[in-house]
Design a protein around this motif. Structure first.
Motif, short mmCIF file in Angstrom:
data_model
loop_
_atom_site.label_atom_id
_atom_site.label_comp_id
_atom_site.label_asym_id
_atom_site.label_seq_id
_atom_site.Cartn_x
_atom_site.Cartn_y
_atom_site.Cartn_z
N GLU A 143 -10.23 0.74 -4.44
CA GLU A 143 -10.61 0.42 -3.06
C GLU A 143 -11.60 -0.74 -3.03
N VAL B 169 -9.64 -3.93 -3.51
CA VAL B 169 -8.95 -4.30 -2.27
C VAL B 169 -9.93 -4.89 -1.26
N PRO C 128 -3.78 -3.88 0.06
CA PRO C 128 -3.64 -2.46 0.39
C PRO C 128 -2.17 -2.06 0.47
N ALA C 129 -1.95 -0.77 0.40
CA ALA C 129 -0.59 -0.26 0.55
C ALA C 129 -0.11 -0.51 1.98
N ARG D 135 3.25 -0.04 -2.62
CA ARG D 135 2.04 0.69 -2.97
C ARG D 135 0.90 -0.33 -3.03
N ARG D 136 -0.30 0.13 -3.19
CA ARG D 136 -1.43 -0.77 -3.36
C ARG D 136 -1.17 -1.65 -4.59
#
Length: 88
Positions: free
Chosen positions: A40, A43, A54-55, A60-61
């Motif tokens: 996180e 990101v 981000p996803a 997906r991320r």
């Protein structure tokens, strides 16, 4: 001439690292490293050595983590030559 095993183990041939490798590197240097938190933070742009998206509905991320940048950053942050997994 290096053997196939030596080529695979040569990190200089791998300029990027996985989230798991980054967390292992942090933990080896006594830095807390929860994968979800680290991802996180990537990101959100908190680390200068990594980029993340981000996803969304399609993906997906996605993370791109640069090995040399991570090593240099932690060395600078700790004012030391951190452990990078070399054989002792």
């Amino acid at each position: 001439m290096p053997t196939a095993e030596e080529w695979i183990d040569n990190r200089s041939l791998h300029p990027t690292m996985t989230l798991q490798e980054l967390c292992e590197y942090f933990k080896a240097n006594f830095v807390q490293a929860d994968p979800e938190t680290i991802a996180e933070m990537i990101v959100q742009g908190k680390y200068p050595f990594a980029f993340g998206l981000p996803a969304d509905n399609k993906h997906r991320r996605r993370l791109q983590i640069f090995r040399a940048g991570a090593y240099a950053w932690l060395d600078e942050m700790t004012h030391s030559n951190t452990y990078k997994g070399e054989k002792l």
